[in-house]
Write a protein that holds these residues in place. Structure first.
Motif, PDB file in Angstrom:
ATOM      1  N   GLU A 138       0.798  -1.224   0.000  1.00  0.00           N
ATOM      2  CA  GLU A 138       0.000   0.000   0.000  1.00  0.00           C
ATOM      3  C   GLU A 138       0.831   1.275   0.000  1.00  0.00           C
ATOM      4  OE1 GLU A 138      -3.911  -0.265   0.197  1.00  0.00           O
ATOM      5  OE2 GLU A 138      -2.685  -1.707  -0.952  1.00  0.00           O
ATOM      6  N   GLY A 139       2.132   1.150   0.294  1.00  0.00           N
ATOM      7  CA  GLY A 139       2.961   2.337   0.432  1.00  0.00           C
ATOM      8  C   GLY A 139       2.847   2.892   1.841  1.00  0.00           C
ATOM      9  N   TRP A 140       3.803   3.723   2.228  1.00  0.00           N
ATOM     10  CA  TRP A 140       3.816   4.236   3.600  1.00  0.00           C
ATOM     11  C   TRP A 140       2.604   5.123   3.874  1.00  0.00           C
ATOM     12  CZ3 TRP A 140       8.965   5.287   1.183  1.00  0.00           C
ATOM     13  CH2 TRP A 140       9.831   4.205   1.370  1.00  0.00           C
ATOM     14  N   GLY A 141       2.230   5.962   2.908  1.00  0.00           N
ATOM     15  CA  GLY A 141       1.065   6.820   3.083  1.00  0.00           C
ATOM     16  C   GLY A 141      -0.220   6.031   3.155  1.00  0.00           C
ATOM     17  N   GLY A 142      -0.343   5.015   2.275  1.00  0.00           N
ATOM     18  CA  GLY A 142      -1.543   4.180   2.281  1.00  0.00           C
ATOM     19  C   GLY A 142      -1.716   3.437   3.599  1.00  0.00           C
ATOM     20  N   TYR A 143      -0.604   2.944   4.129  1.00  0.00           N
ATOM     21  CA  TYR A 143      -0.671   2.241   5.412  1.00  0.00           C
ATOM     22  C   TYR A 143      -1.101   3.186   6.532  1.00  0.00           C
ATOM     23  CZ  TYR A 143       0.722  -0.696   9.355  1.00  0.00           C
ATOM     24  OH  TYR A 143       0.729  -1.437  10.514  1.00  0.00           O
ATOM     25  N   LYS A 144      -0.574   4.418   6.512  1.00  0.00           N
ATOM     26  CA  LYS A 144      -0.974   5.407   7.522  1.00  0.00           C
ATOM     27  C   LYS A 144      -2.461   5.708   7.431  1.00  0.00           C
ATOM     28  CE  LYS A 144       3.296   8.006   8.373  1.00  0.00           C
ATOM     29  NZ  LYS A 144       3.972   9.327   8.230  1.00  0.00           N
ATOM     30  N   ARG A 145      -2.975   5.749   6.210  1.00  0.00           N
ATOM     31  CA  ARG A 145      -4.406   6.022   6.015  1.00  0.00           C
ATOM     32  C   ARG A 145      -5.262   4.789   6.258  1.00  0.00           C
ATOM     33  NH1 ARG A 145      -2.075   8.554   1.515  1.00  0.00           N
ATOM     34  NH2 ARG A 145      -2.780   6.854   0.148  1.00  0.00           N
ATOM     35  N   LYS A 146      -4.592   3.668   6.547  1.00  0.00           N
ATOM     36  CA  LYS A 146      -5.277   2.387   6.803  1.00  0.00           C
ATOM     37  C   LYS A 146      -6.079   1.914   5.590  1.00  0.00           C
ATOM     38  CE  LYS A 146      -5.699   3.530  11.715  1.00  0.00           C
ATOM     39  NZ  LYS A 146      -4.421   2.902  12.072  1.00  0.00           N
ATOM     40  N   SER A 147      -5.526   2.122   4.400  1.00  0.00           N
ATOM     41  CA  SER A 147      -6.221   1.705   3.184  1.00  0.00           C
ATOM     42  C   SER A 147      -6.411   0.196   3.125  1.00  0.00           C
ATOM     43  CB  SER A 147      -5.436   2.179   1.949  1.00  0.00           C
ATOM     44  OG  SER A 147      -4.120   1.630   1.936  1.00  0.00           O
ATOM     45  N   HIS A 148      -5.522  -0.537   3.807  1.00  0.00           N
ATOM     46  CA  HIS A 148      -5.626  -2.001   3.787  1.00  0.00           C
ATOM     47  C   HIS A 148      -6.840  -2.509   4.550  1.00  0.00           C
ATOM     48  CE1 HIS A 148      -3.192  -0.698   7.220  1.00  0.00           C
ATOM     49  NE2 HIS A 148      -3.636  -1.753   7.861  1.00  0.00           N
ATOM     50  N   HIS A 149      -7.439  -1.669   5.419  1.00  0.00           N
ATOM     51  CA  HIS A 149      -8.613  -2.095   6.178  1.00  0.00           C
ATOM     52  C   HIS A 149      -9.807  -2.385   5.275  1.00  0.00           C
ATOM     53  CE1 HIS A 149      -7.276  -0.369  10.350  1.00  0.00           C
ATOM     54  NE2 HIS A 149      -6.448  -1.257   9.850  1.00  0.00           N
ATOM     55  N   LYS A 150      -9.792  -1.793   4.077  1.00  0.00           N
ATOM     56  CA  LYS A 150     -10.890  -1.996   3.139  1.00  0.00           C
ATOM     57  C   LYS A 150     -10.632  -3.153   2.179  1.00  0.00           C
ATOM     58  CE  LYS A 150     -11.948   2.962   3.159  1.00  0.00           C
ATOM     59  NZ  LYS A 150     -12.056   4.197   2.323  1.00  0.00           N
ATOM     60  N   LYS A 151      -9.495  -3.825   2.360  1.00  0.00           N
ATOM     61  CA  LYS A 151      -9.113  -4.893   1.433  1.00  0.00           C
ATOM     62  C   LYS A 151      -8.915  -6.198   2.194  1.00  0.00           C
ATOM     63  CE  LYS A 151      -6.742  -1.495  -1.513  1.00  0.00           C
ATOM     64  NZ  LYS A 151      -5.465  -1.079  -2.129  1.00  0.00           N
ATOM     65  N   ARG A 152      -9.981  -6.932   2.335  1.00  0.00           N
ATOM     66  CA  ARG A 152      -9.908  -8.205   3.069  1.00  0.00           C
ATOM     67  C   ARG A 152      -8.946  -9.178   2.411  1.00  0.00           C
ATOM     68  NH1 ARG A 152     -14.346  -9.213   6.439  1.00  0.00           N
ATOM     69  NH2 ARG A 152     -14.775  -7.291   7.599  1.00  0.00           N
ATOM     70  N   TRP A 153      -8.949  -9.177   1.089  1.00  0.00           N
ATOM     71  CA  TRP A 153      -8.075 -10.099   0.361  1.00  0.00           C
ATOM     72  C   TRP A 153      -6.609  -9.808   0.664  1.00  0.00           C
ATOM     73  CZ3 TRP A 153      -4.406  -8.162  -2.904  1.00  0.00           C
ATOM     74  CH2 TRP A 153      -4.563  -6.843  -3.318  1.00  0.00           C
ATOM     75  N   LEU A 154      -6.272  -8.518   0.760  1.00  0.00           N
ATOM     76  CA  LEU A 154      -4.897  -8.138   1.053  1.00  0.00           C
ATOM     77  C   LEU A 154      -4.515  -8.525   2.483  1.00  0.00           C
ATOM     78  CD1 LEU A 154      -2.240  -6.753   0.330  1.00  0.00           C
ATOM     79  CD2 LEU A 154      -3.295  -4.555   0.946  1.00  0.00           C
TER      80      LEU A 154
END
Length: 213
Positions: free
Chosen positions: A162-178
């Motif tokens: 997700e990249g450092w910014g994406g991780y800070k924004r918790k973008s992975h929380h919306k991606k169960r597969w990830l």
């Protein structure tokens, strides 16, 4: 009477050929035969262990973490590419979904940042040495930027994807597969770590000592 290889030119040539074949074998870009076992990977490709060990010393990153991430990203294929993108109802291929490439699947902008920051201007994404050093650099920066442990393969992989910014924004929380994939990377990392304990002594032997074992 002393003897040397010059007395037997044929034997000398054969020895040189065998040495060259061995060296070339270690430089091939074909994936290891058994990528599920880190011991078999490193026993087949001894140079890879030396590279991973140097990366660990340089960046303070345990080698089983980037190795597990590399398994997930490219299955240790030097020329790995991301899947193609398609347009017009998914029928027409239109480039790739990202610029990721090589062993580490590093994206072009991030690879450029790595080369600039480390001074490794000749780095090649198809070179295992460069790819492993890149991953050590990235994992180390993740620790500094997002305070993620260098030993936490799951969170490190989420940053990697997700990249450092994406991780800070918790973008992975919306991606169960990830999230599921990251847990798989963590499990493989722990399995690699356990396997490595059983073969590290053998891997650390120099070529001279291996002649007598």
């Amino acid at each position: 009477m002393s003897r040397n290889l010059s007395t037997y030119p044929f034997v000398g040539r054969i020895s040189l050929i065998l040495l060259l074949v061995t060296w070339l074998g270690g430089c091939t870009t074909t994936p290891p035969k058994n990528i599920s076992n880190i011991c078999e990977i490193f026993l087949e490709k001894r140079h890879w262990f030396d590279t991973a060990d140097e990366m660990s010393d340089k960046w303070g990153v345990p080698m089983h973490v980037p190795m597990a991430m590399m398994y997930q990203e490219s299955s240790f294929r030097a020329d790995a590419l991301p899947p193609k993108d398609y347009v017009f109802f998914g029928l027409i291929p239109w480039g790739r979904v990202s610029s990721a490439y090589g062993y580490s699947q590093a994206k072009t902008p991030t690879w450029a940042d790595y080369k600039r920051e480390t001074g490794n201007s000749w780095a090649d994404r198809e070179d295992f040495d460069d790819a492993m050093d890149f991953m050590g650099w990235f994992i180390s920066k993740t620790h500094k930027i997002n305070r993620v442990s260098k030993w936490d393969a799951e969170a490190q992989y989420l940053n990697y994807h997700e990249g450092w910014g994406g991780y800070k924004r918790k973008s992975h929380h919306k991606k169960r597969w990830l999230q599921r994939v990251a847990k798989t990377v963590k499990a493989r990392s722990l399995r690699y770590a356990t396997q490595l304990k059983g073969c590290r002594d053998e891997l650390e032997k120099g070529w001279f000592m291996r002649l007598f074992t």
